[in-house]
Write a protein that holds these residues in place. Structure first.
Motif, PDB file in Angstrom:
ATOM      1  N   LEU A  57       0.842  -1.191   0.000  1.00  0.00           N
ATOM      2  CA  LEU A  57       0.000   0.000   0.000  1.00  0.00           C
ATOM      3  C   LEU A  57       0.881   1.246   0.000  1.00  0.00           C
ATOM      4  O   LEU A  57       1.848   1.314   0.753  1.00  0.00           O
ATOM      5  CB  LEU A  57      -0.892   0.011   1.246  1.00  0.00           C
ATOM      6  CG  LEU A  57      -1.768  -1.228   1.441  1.00  0.00           C
ATOM      7  CD1 LEU A  57      -2.356  -1.245   2.837  1.00  0.00           C
ATOM      8  CD2 LEU A  57      -2.850  -1.282   0.390  1.00  0.00           C
ATOM      9  N   VAL A  58       0.539   2.197  -0.840  1.00  0.00           N
ATOM     10  CA  VAL A  58       1.260   3.463  -0.885  1.00  0.00           C
ATOM     11  C   VAL A  58       0.343   4.539  -0.324  1.00  0.00           C
ATOM     12  O   VAL A  58      -0.768   4.744  -0.824  1.00  0.00           O
ATOM     13  CB  VAL A  58       1.672   3.843  -2.329  1.00  0.00           C
ATOM     14  CG1 VAL A  58       2.400   5.183  -2.333  1.00  0.00           C
ATOM     15  CG2 VAL A  58       2.538   2.771  -2.942  1.00  0.00           C
ATOM     16  N   HIS A  59       0.834   5.191   0.713  1.00  0.00           N
ATOM     17  CA  HIS A  59       0.116   6.312   1.306  1.00  0.00           C
ATOM     18  C   HIS A  59       0.933   7.579   1.088  1.00  0.00           C
ATOM     19  O   HIS A  59       2.160   7.559   1.147  1.00  0.00           O
ATOM     20  CB  HIS A  59      -0.084   6.105   2.809  1.00  0.00           C
ATOM     21  CG  HIS A  59      -1.080   5.056   3.126  1.00  0.00           C
ATOM     22  ND1 HIS A  59      -0.745   3.725   3.261  1.00  0.00           N
ATOM     23  CD2 HIS A  59      -2.413   5.133   3.325  1.00  0.00           C
ATOM     24  CE1 HIS A  59      -1.833   3.026   3.526  1.00  0.00           C
ATOM     25  NE2 HIS A  59      -2.855   3.858   3.583  1.00  0.00           N
ATOM     26  N   GLU A  60       0.236   8.640   0.830  1.00  0.00           N
ATOM     27  CA  GLU A  60       0.870   9.944   0.696  1.00  0.00           C
ATOM     28  C   GLU A  60       0.034  10.916   1.509  1.00  0.00           C
ATOM     29  O   GLU A  60      -1.168  11.058   1.262  1.00  0.00           O
ATOM     30  CB  GLU A  60       0.909  10.353  -0.774  1.00  0.00           C
ATOM     31  CG  GLU A  60       1.734  11.584  -1.042  1.00  0.00           C
ATOM     32  CD  GLU A  60       1.844  11.845  -2.532  1.00  0.00           C
ATOM     33  OE1 GLU A  60       2.851  11.426  -3.129  1.00  0.00           O
ATOM     34  OE2 GLU A  60       0.904  12.452  -3.081  1.00  0.00           O
ATOM     35  N   GLY A  61       0.658  11.525   2.488  1.00  0.00           N
ATOM     36  CA  GLY A  61      -0.078  12.434   3.353  1.00  0.00           C
ATOM     37  C   GLY A  61      -1.249  11.751   4.045  1.00  0.00           C
ATOM     38  O   GLY A  61      -2.297  12.363   4.243  1.00  0.00           O
ATOM     39  N   GLY A  62      -1.095  10.459   4.360  1.00  0.00           N
ATOM     40  CA  GLY A  62      -2.141   9.713   5.030  1.00  0.00           C
ATOM     41  C   GLY A  62      -3.238   9.179   4.119  1.00  0.00           C
ATOM     42  O   GLY A  62      -4.139   8.480   4.565  1.00  0.00           O
ATOM     43  N   GLU A  63      -3.160   9.473   2.823  1.00  0.00           N
ATOM     44  CA  GLU A  63      -4.188   9.034   1.878  1.00  0.00           C
ATOM     45  C   GLU A  63      -3.648   7.901   1.009  1.00  0.00           C
ATOM     46  O   GLU A  63      -2.513   7.962   0.521  1.00  0.00           O
ATOM     47  CB  GLU A  63      -4.590  10.216   0.992  1.00  0.00           C
ATOM     48  CG  GLU A  63      -5.762   9.935   0.108  1.00  0.00           C
ATOM     49  CD  GLU A  63      -6.195  11.178  -0.658  1.00  0.00           C
ATOM     50  OE1 GLU A  63      -6.997  11.010  -1.599  1.00  0.00           O
ATOM     51  OE2 GLU A  63      -5.761  12.288  -0.329  1.00  0.00           O
ATOM     52  N   LEU A  64      -4.465   6.855   0.800  1.00  0.00           N
ATOM     53  CA  LEU A  64      -4.061   5.733  -0.029  1.00  0.00           C
ATOM     54  C   LEU A  64      -4.057   6.154  -1.494  1.00  0.00           C
ATOM     55  O   LEU A  64      -5.069   6.599  -2.025  1.00  0.00           O
ATOM     56  CB  LEU A  64      -5.027   4.555   0.167  1.00  0.00           C
ATOM     57  CG  LEU A  64      -4.646   3.280  -0.597  1.00  0.00           C
ATOM     58  CD1 LEU A  64      -3.360   2.682  -0.046  1.00  0.00           C
ATOM     59  CD2 LEU A  64      -5.774   2.264  -0.517  1.00  0.00           C
ATOM     60  N   ILE A  65      -2.885   5.998  -2.153  1.00  0.00           N
ATOM     61  CA  ILE A  65      -2.778   6.361  -3.563  1.00  0.00           C
ATOM     62  C   ILE A  65      -2.344   5.186  -4.441  1.00  0.00           C
ATOM     63  O   ILE A  65      -2.352   5.292  -5.664  1.00  0.00           O
ATOM     64  CB  ILE A  65      -1.829   7.554  -3.779  1.00  0.00           C
ATOM     65  CG1 ILE A  65      -0.406   7.213  -3.349  1.00  0.00           C
ATOM     66  CG2 ILE A  65      -2.355   8.797  -3.073  1.00  0.00           C
ATOM     67  CD1 ILE A  65       0.630   8.194  -3.846  1.00  0.00           C
ATOM     68  N   GLY A  66      -1.965   4.053  -3.812  1.00  0.00           N
ATOM     69  CA  GLY A  66      -1.542   2.902  -4.591  1.00  0.00           C
ATOM     70  C   GLY A  66      -1.781   1.603  -3.856  1.00  0.00           C
ATOM     71  O   GLY A  66      -1.715   1.555  -2.625  1.00  0.00           O
ATOM     72  N   HIS A  67      -2.095   0.553  -4.625  1.00  0.00           N
ATOM     73  CA  HIS A  67      -2.343  -0.775  -4.065  1.00  0.00           C
ATOM     74  C   HIS A  67      -1.835  -1.836  -5.020  1.00  0.00           C
ATOM     75  O   HIS A  67      -1.957  -1.702  -6.248  1.00  0.00           O
ATOM     76  CB  HIS A  67      -3.845  -0.992  -3.848  1.00  0.00           C
ATOM     77  CG  HIS A  67      -4.177  -2.398  -3.454  1.00  0.00           C
ATOM     78  ND1 HIS A  67      -4.337  -3.413  -4.391  1.00  0.00           N
ATOM     79  CD2 HIS A  67      -4.352  -2.964  -2.239  1.00  0.00           C
ATOM     80  CE1 HIS A  67      -4.610  -4.540  -3.751  1.00  0.00           C
ATOM     81  NE2 HIS A  67      -4.616  -4.296  -2.450  1.00  0.00           N
ATOM     82  N   ALA A  68      -1.266  -2.887  -4.473  1.00  0.00           N
ATOM     83  CA  ALA A  68      -0.910  -4.092  -5.215  1.00  0.00           C
ATOM     84  C   ALA A  68      -0.932  -5.239  -4.209  1.00  0.00           C
ATOM     85  O   ALA A  68      -0.709  -5.026  -3.015  1.00  0.00           O
ATOM     86  CB  ALA A  68       0.464  -3.967  -5.857  1.00  0.00           C
ATOM     87  N   ALA A  69      -1.217  -6.445  -4.684  1.00  0.00           N
ATOM     88  CA  ALA A  69      -1.268  -7.597  -3.789  1.00  0.00           C
ATOM     89  C   ALA A  69      -0.605  -8.798  -4.439  1.00  0.00           C
ATOM     90  O   ALA A  69      -0.550  -8.913  -5.669  1.00  0.00           O
ATOM     91  CB  ALA A  69      -2.716  -7.937  -3.435  1.00  0.00           C
ATOM     92  N   VAL A  70      -0.104  -9.687  -3.612  1.00  0.00           N
ATOM     93  CA  VAL A  70       0.379 -10.983  -4.068  1.00  0.00           C
ATOM     94  C   VAL A  70      -0.341 -12.043  -3.234  1.00  0.00           C
ATOM     95  O   VAL A  70      -0.389 -11.953  -2.011  1.00  0.00           O
ATOM     96  CB  VAL A  70       1.920 -11.123  -3.976  1.00  0.00           C
ATOM     97  CG1 VAL A  70       2.431 -11.019  -2.552  1.00  0.00           C
ATOM     98  CG2 VAL A  70       2.379 -12.414  -4.617  1.00  0.00           C
TER      99      VAL A  70
END
Length: 187
Positions: A57-70
């Motif tokens: 999970l990528v957070h920027e300024g506390g907001e989720l901006i990216g997701h990937a899963a395996v």
């Protein structure tokens, strides 16, 4: 390794790796909303396919901006059932693309794949194929199929869209690759 909060500059992009079981309801909801925004054809089954494994999970300024899963799957190849780290739900918010977030998420997931699975695999849209190829993912050139409740069925619509990341299993990229069964898109 991901820096601890005290090591990150204020306002920096934050990447977090966690199992589905460790994520709270709000984070899962934010990830689902993000993926529905990224993909026009996202379905409930597609979201379900992203669950049960590790999420980057990528957070920027506390907001989720990216997701990937395996997630773990079983793929059949050359008479062997291989433990596969299958990549699902890779998406970055439109206004944050091209800034390395996808690469950072894949760095984290590829480390997991190399350390825990016989191979990695994913289905890539045409526009993402170059991204994965540059990272060492190889196009599967052989036929694809799925082990369905009615037996092995060819999946020719997936041919040319499947990519693998070699780890410990010997792979014949021209050979047949068969995935385990699941609802919705099998690959």
């Amino acid at each position: 390794m991901t820096p601890t909060p005290s090591e990150r500059p204020a306002g920096a992009t934050e990447i977090h790796l966690a199992h589905t079981a460790e994520l709270d309801t709000a984070t899962l909801k934010a990830a689902r909303i993000l993926l529905y925004d990224v993909f026009d054809d996202m379905t409930a089954e597609d979201w379900e396919h992203s669950l049960g494994g590790l999420h980057a999970l990528v957070h920027e300024g506390g907001e989720l901006i990216g997701h990937a899963a395996v997630v773990q799957r079983r793929l059949l190849h050359n008479g062997r059932a291989l433990r596969c780290g299958y990549v699902e739900g890779v998406g970055v918010r439109a206004d944050r693309r091209g800034q390395g977030h996808g690469a950072a998420m894949m760095d984290a997931l590829e480390q997991v794949i190399h350390n825990a699975y016989d191979l990695g695999a994913l289905g890539a849209a045409d526009e993402a194929a170059t991204f994965y190829a540059a990272r060492g993912w190889q196009l599967w050139r052989g036929p694809s199929s799925a082990l369905t409740p009615d037996g092995v069925q060819r999946t020719p619509e997936e041919d040319g869209a499947l990519h693998v990341l070699a780890t410990s299993a010997p792979l014949d990229l021209e050979g047949e690759l068969t995935c385990d069964w699941r609802e919705g898109d099998v690959w």
